[in-house]
Design an enzyme around this catalytic site. Structure first.
Site, short mmCIF file in Angstrom:
data_model
loop_
_atom_site.label_atom_id
_atom_site.label_comp_id
_atom_site.label_asym_id
_atom_site.label_seq_id
_atom_site.Cartn_x
_atom_site.Cartn_y
_atom_site.Cartn_z
N THR B 148 0.82 -1.21 0.00
CA THR B 148 0.00 0.00 0.00
C THR B 148 0.86 1.26 0.00
O THR B 148 1.74 1.41 0.85
CB THR B 148 -0.89 0.00 1.27
OG1 THR B 148 -1.59 -1.24 1.32
CG2 THR B 148 -1.87 1.16 1.26
N GLU B 149 0.60 2.15 -0.95
CA GLU B 149 1.28 3.45 -1.05
C GLU B 149 2.80 3.31 -1.12
O GLU B 149 3.55 4.19 -0.70
CB GLU B 149 0.91 4.36 0.14
CG GLU B 149 -0.58 4.54 0.38
CD GLU B 149 -1.27 5.39 -0.68
OE1 GLU B 149 -0.56 6.01 -1.49
OE2 GLU B 149 -2.51 5.41 -0.71
N LEU B 150 3.25 2.16 -1.64
CA LEU B 150 4.68 1.82 -1.72
C LEU B 150 5.38 1.94 -0.36
O LEU B 150 6.57 2.25 -0.30
CB LEU B 150 5.41 2.66 -2.76
CG LEU B 150 5.23 2.29 -4.24
CD1 LEU B 150 6.32 2.97 -5.09
CD2 LEU B 150 5.26 0.79 -4.49
N ILE B 151 4.63 1.71 0.70
CA ILE B 151 5.25 1.70 2.03
C ILE B 151 6.20 0.49 2.08
O ILE B 151 5.82 -0.62 1.70
CB ILE B 151 4.18 1.63 3.13
CG1 ILE B 151 3.40 2.95 3.17
CG2 ILE B 151 4.81 1.36 4.50
CD1 ILE B 151 2.20 2.96 4.10
N TRP B 301 5.53 6.42 -1.16
CA TRP B 301 5.61 7.29 -2.34
C TRP B 301 4.85 8.59 -2.13
O TRP B 301 4.63 9.34 -3.06
CB TRP B 301 5.16 6.55 -3.60
CG TRP B 301 3.70 6.25 -3.81
CD1 TRP B 301 2.66 6.56 -2.98
CD2 TRP B 301 3.12 5.61 -4.96
NE1 TRP B 301 1.48 6.14 -3.53
CE2 TRP B 301 1.72 5.55 -4.75
CE3 TRP B 301 3.63 5.08 -6.14
CZ2 TRP B 301 0.84 4.98 -5.68
CZ3 TRP B 301 2.75 4.50 -7.06
CH2 TRP B 301 1.38 4.46 -6.82
#
Lengths: 401, 400
Positions: B148-151, B301
Site C-alpha cells: 500500500t502506497e509503496l510503504i 511514495w
C-alpha cells in the site's frame, strides 16, 4: 497618514465583538504609524463617567479619543432607544433626539463638526449609525470616505429588515469611496441586496490581539464535569435555541455535562423556559453579561465552545476561544468559517449534527486535543497587523480615487 | 538497452457514510445515500467513465498496435469488489488486457491496508485473500509484490521473500539511494529477491506535472518525453514508471491531452531501437542485481516527506488505527463474517489519509482531496462506526 474614525465604544466598556474589533484595528493602524482620531458617542449620565479619564490614562500612541455627547449605543434598535431615553431625567431627555433616527441625525451633525477641527486624510466609519456622520464630514473636508461593514440590516433583523436602516445603509454604501467588508458573506450581501459594485468592496477578515494577560488566567476546574459553552447576545441571530436543543441530545450520551450561556438578550426567557420544558434546566448556567476577563475565565473551564449563529458576519469570539485553548464548533453560516480550518463546522439548523460533534469532542479525547492544539496554532497566525495593512492599502486606493 | 516498466495502481476504498452518534445501532456503514462524494457507487461510476474505461480501451489498442508494448497493474480487492458489484463491464475490459499475455498483475493487500505496520498475521491473510481474488477473476498468479502506497522497509522485503515472491517495488527516493540510480535492479538488505525502484521524477512528470502550466516543460509531448528516456541509455537499464491509474482521465483530465500523450508514447519510445518495454517480473528476470539497498525505516511514495506521516502522523490517526487493530483477536473469534469484512474495509489506508491535518490549513486541495468536510469529521465518522462494531462485539460476548 491621519484618519478620522467614527466608531463605537472602547474597551473595557464594550458590549459586543464590534467594540473589541474596532479597538484591535485602531491599535494595529497606530502600530503601523498612522494617527487616529477616534470619535465615539458617549453619555455622561451613564456609568461611563470615568471613561474619558480612563482613556486618558491608557493613551496609546497616535490615538486621540473624542467623545461626543449622545445616547446612541452600538446595538440600538428603535425600541431599545425609546426605553433608554425614557430612563433619562426629563431635562436631559430634551437634549437628545426623541427617537433613534432623529438622534442619529443629531449625532451626525455634532460629530461631523470635528472634521473641520481635526486634520485628516481619510474618513473611516463603522456601521450604519455613523454613515451619516461620515458623509457630513466628507462634505466638510472633501476627504475620501471609507465605510467598514460589520453587519447589515439583514444580519440584525430576524424578520422584515427595517426599511429606514436599509435606506441609510444603501446611501452610505453609495456615497463611500471604498467599502471594507469583514467577510465574503457580507460582501455578497452588499452586491446582491444593495446592488453595490463588487470592485468597490475589499474583504478584510478580522485579526486578534497576539498577546493579552487575560489569555493566561489561572483557573482551576473544581470538578470533572464537562463544560459546553455559548457566548454572545441571546438573540435569534446567535442561535441560542439550537444550543439548548443540542444540549438535550448531548445529555443522553454524555450525562455528566454542563452548559454555560454567557450573555444576555431578548431571547433569554424563551431559552430558559425551553430548558425547563426539556427537563434539563439543572444542567444549565446562565451567567448574564460578563466582562472580557470573566468570559476568558469561563473559557479556561470549558471543554468546547459552540457558536451556532444563524447569521454571524464574522464571529471574533471563536478566535478568542481558540486563543484560550478551547476547541470550537462554529456554524458554516459565520464569516469566520471562511478563514478558520482547525475547527468543526455545522449548518446552524442541523441540531443532530451539532449534537454529534459536541458529543464527539467530549467523548474522543484525541479529537479534543488535536482541535485544541491545531486551533491554537492556527489562531496564532491571526494578528492585528495583517488586517491593519490591508486597511491601509484600501486608504491609499481611496486617496488615489 | 533501457526497459520501460509501467505499473498502474487501481484502487477505490469503501468510504464510510456520514455516521453520527445517533446512527450507532445501524450497520450500513458504507451505504451513503445523500452525500455524493461519499456514495461509493457514484464515485466508482464517475472514475470508471472518466478513467478506467477509456484508459483500458487505449491500452488494449496500444497492445494490438505494438507487439512490444507491455504494462502492469495492481488492483486492490476493494476496487475489484466494487467493480463486480456496480460496473462489471470494467472487470471485463481488464480481463481483455490480461488475456493479451503482456499485462502483469501485481500482488498487494486485499484491503489496500496498513496492516504490515500493525499486524503481520492480518497482513499475510490479506495478501492471500488478494491472491485468491486475482485468481478467481483473472486466473492469474502474481509473482511481484507492492505494498500500500509503496510503504516499504527491509523487514517488509524479508517478509515478502518469505512468502515466495521474486520481487518487490519501492520508491526510488535519493534520500535512501544516495548516489545510486533508481534505473537499475537492486536487492533489499539481507535478501535475495529483487528490488525495483520507482523513477519518481519521470513518473511525476506524467502523474503530477503534466497539466501544470507553470512547469517549464509544459506542454509535454510524447517525443520529448521519449527523448528523456532514451538519454538514460548507457547509465541505466530500467525506467520504472509507477503511478495511479486515475492519472489518466481523473487526475489529469481528458482535456489536458493525457490520452493523446499516452497513445503516442509507445511509438515514440520504440523509434529508438535501444528502448523496449518490460513488466516488473521481466525486469527482475532480465537484469543483474547491482547492489544492496538498506532501508531500515519505512518510506512511501507520498508527499515530499516520503514517509508514513500522511496516514499516521497525528494522534487521531494513531488512535483510530490502534483502536481498530486492538479488536483483531476478538473480532476474528467472532464468527460473523460481515463484521470481519466491515472491520477489514475500515483498514483501507484512505480512511486515515482523510484524517491527515498536515497542510490542511494551507488549503492545498489538490494534495489532500477529502470527501469529508475536514479531517476531524472523518475521524468522528470513523470512531462512531468503530464504536458500533465494539458494541456488537460486546453484545455477542454477553450472548455467548
Amino acid at each position: 497618514m491621519k484618519v478620522l474614525m467614527f466608531g463605537w465604544e472602547f474597551p473595557p466598556y464594550t458590549s459586543g465583538g464590534l467594540g473589541t474589533a474596532c479597538y484591535a484595528l485602531t491599535k494595529g493602524l497606530a502600530r503601523n504609524g498612522l494617527d487616529i482620531t477616534f470619535v465615539v458617542p458617549y453619555l455622561p449620565e451613564d456609568q461611563k463617567v470615568e471613561f474619558v479619564k480612563l482613556v486618558g490614562a491608557n493613551t496609546i500612541a497616535n490615538i486621540t479619543i473624542i467623545p461626543v455627547n449622545s445616547t446612541l449605543t452600538q446595538y440600538s434598535t428603535f425600541e431599545s432607544y425609546e426605553e433608554r431615553i425614557a430612563k433619562l431625567k426629563s431635562g436631559l431627555r430634551d437634549l437628545y433626539g426623541h427617537n433613534l433616527y432623529i438622534e442619529v441625525i443629531r449625532y451626525s451633525i455634532a460629530a461631523a463638526q470635528l472634521a473641520s477641527q481635526y486634520d485628516h486624510d481619510v474618513i473611516h466609519c463603522h456601521d450604519w449609525m455613523t454613515y451619516q456622520a461620515g458623509m457630513n464630514a466628507k462634505e466638510i473636508s472633501g476627504k475620501p470616505l471609507i465605510i467598514h461593514i460589520h453587519n447589515t440590516v439583514f444580519d440584525r433583523s430576524s424578520l422584515k429588515p427595517n426599511e429606514i436602516e436599509y435606506q441609510i445603509e444603501r446611501m452610505g454604501f453609495e456615497n463611500a469611496d471604498k467599502i471594507i467588508a469583514i467577510s465574503n458573506k457580507i460582501k455578497n450581501t452588499l452586491v446582491s441586496k444593495y446592488g453595490i459594485e463588487p470592485n468597490k468592496i475589499s474583504v478584510v477578515h478580522w485579526g486578534i490581539e497576539e498577546e493579552d494577560p487575560d489569555y493566561h488566567l489561572e483557573v482551576k476546574k473544581p470538578f470533572n464535569t464537562k463544560i459546553v459553552m455559548f457566548v454572545g447576545r441571546v438573540t435569534l441571530q446567535k442561535g441560542p435555541d439550537y444550543f439548548v436543543e443540542a444540549a438535550s441530545q448531548v445529555l443522553k450520551y454524555e450525562p455528566d455535562t454542563r452548559f454555560v450561556v454567557v450573555g444576555s438578550g431578548d431571547m433569554l426567557p424563551r431559552i430558559i423556559n425551553r430548558a425547563i420544558e426539556l427537563g434539563i434546566i439543572d444542567r444549565f448556567n446562565f451567567t448574564g453579561w460578563f466582562s472580557k476577563r470573566d468570559v476568558y475565565k469561563v473559557f479556561k473551564l470549558a471543554d468546547v465552545f459552540v457558536m451556532p449563529s444563524v447569521s454571524e458576519p464574522f464571529g471574533l469570539v471563536a478566535l478568542e476561544a481558540l486563543k484560550n485553548n478551547v476547541p470550537v464548533i462554529i456554524s458554516k453560516q459565520s464569516g469566520v468559517s471562511e478563514v478558520l480550518k482547525h475547527c468543526l463546522k455545522v449548518d446552524f439548523w442541523d441540531v443532530n449534527e451539532l449534537s454529534n460533534k459536541i458529543v464527539s469532542v467530549l467523548k474522543y479525547k484525541v479529537l479534543y486535543q488535536e482541535l485544541k492544539n491545531n486551533g491554537f496554532n492556527e489562531v496564532n497566525k491571526f494578528n492585528l497587523d495583517e488586517p491593519a495593512k490591508k486597511v491601509i492599502t484600501v486608504y491609499n486606493e481611496a486617496r488615489q480615487w | 538497452m533501457v526497459s520501460v516498466c509501467f505499473y498502474f495502481q487501481v484502487h477505490q476504498p469503501f468510504r464510510l457514510r456520514k455516521y453520527s452518534i445517533f446512527d450507532i445501532g445501524s450497520s450500513d456503514y458504507f451505504e451513503e445515500k445523500h452525500h455524493l462524494k461519499l456514495n461509493n457507487e457514484a464515485v466508482l461510476r464517475k472514475v470508471a467513465n472518466k478513467s478506467y474505461l477509456p484508459a483500458n480501451k487505449l491500452m488494449l489498442d496500444l497492445l494490438k498496435r505494438h507487439p512490444e508494448f507491455k504494462l502492469s497493474y495492481s488492483l486492490s480487492g476493494t476496487v475489484l469488489e466494487q467493480l463486480e458489484k456496480y460496473y462489471p463491464e470494467v472487470i471485463d475490459s481488464f480481463k481483455k488486457l490480461v488475456d493479451t499475455g503482456r499485462v502483469e498483475l501485481l500482488s498487494e493487500t486485499y484491503y489496500h491496508s496498513l496492516a504490515f505496520l500493525y499486524s503481520k498475521k492480518e497482513f499475510k491473510e490479506q495478501v492471500n485473500l488478494h491472491k485468491e481474488k486475482i485468481n478467481d477473476i483473472f486466473s492469474y498468479k502474481p509473482r511481484v509484490f507492492r505494498n500500500t502506497e509503496l510503504i516499504y522497509n527491509n523487514e517488509l522485503a524479508q517478509f515478502i521473500e518469505g512468502m515466495g515472491y521474486k520481487a518487490i517495488l519501492a520508491e526510488g527516493w535519493e534520500r535512501v539511494l544516495g548516489w545510486k540510480s533508481p534505473n537499475f535492479v537492486y536487492r533489499p538488505k539481507n535478501c535475495s529477491i529483487k528490488l525495483l525502484l520507482k523513477n519518481y521524477k519521470l513518473s511525476d512528470d506524467i502523474a503530477f506535472r503534466f497539466s501544470e502550466r507553470s512547469w517549464e516543460e509544459w506542454p509535454l509531448t510524447a517525443d520529448r518525453y521519449a527523448q528523456w528516456i532514451s538519454a538514460i541509455n548507457g547509465n541505466g537499464e530500467c525506467v520504472n514508471l509507477f503511478m495511479d491509474y486515475e492519472t489518466l482521465g481523473e487526475h489529469q483530465w481528458h482535456e489536458t491531452g493525457i490520452f493523446d500523450f499516452m497513445g503516442k508514447l509507445p511509438e515514440e519510445l520504440l523509434k529508438n531501437p535501444d528502448n523496449n518495454f518490460k513488466t516488473p517480473s521481466e525486469v527482475a528476470d532480465s537484469y543483474k542485481v547491482r547492489d544492496e539497498i538498506d532501508i531500515p525505516h519505512f518510506i512511501s511514495w507520498a508527499d515530499l516527506e516520503r514517509d508514513t506521516s500522511a496516514w499516521l502522523g497525528n494522534k487521531m490517526q494513531q488512535e483510530a488505527l490502534q483502536k481498530l487493530y486492538n479488536v483483531e483477536k476478538i473480532i476474528k473469534k467472532n464468527s460473523n463474517k460481515h463484521l470481519v469484512e466491515a472491520w477489514r474495509k475500515m483498514q483501507t489506508s484512505d480512511h486515515f489519509y482523510y484524517m491527515c491535518t498536515k497542510w490542511f490549513a494551507d488549503g492545498d486541495v489538490h494534495k489532500y482531496f477529502n470527501p469529508y468536510d475536514s479531517p476531524y469529521d472523518s475521524f468522528i465518522t470513523f470512531m462512531n462506526v468503530l464504536n458500533d462494531i465494539n458494541l456488537r462485539l460486546e453484545d455477542k460476548k454477553r450472548g455467548d
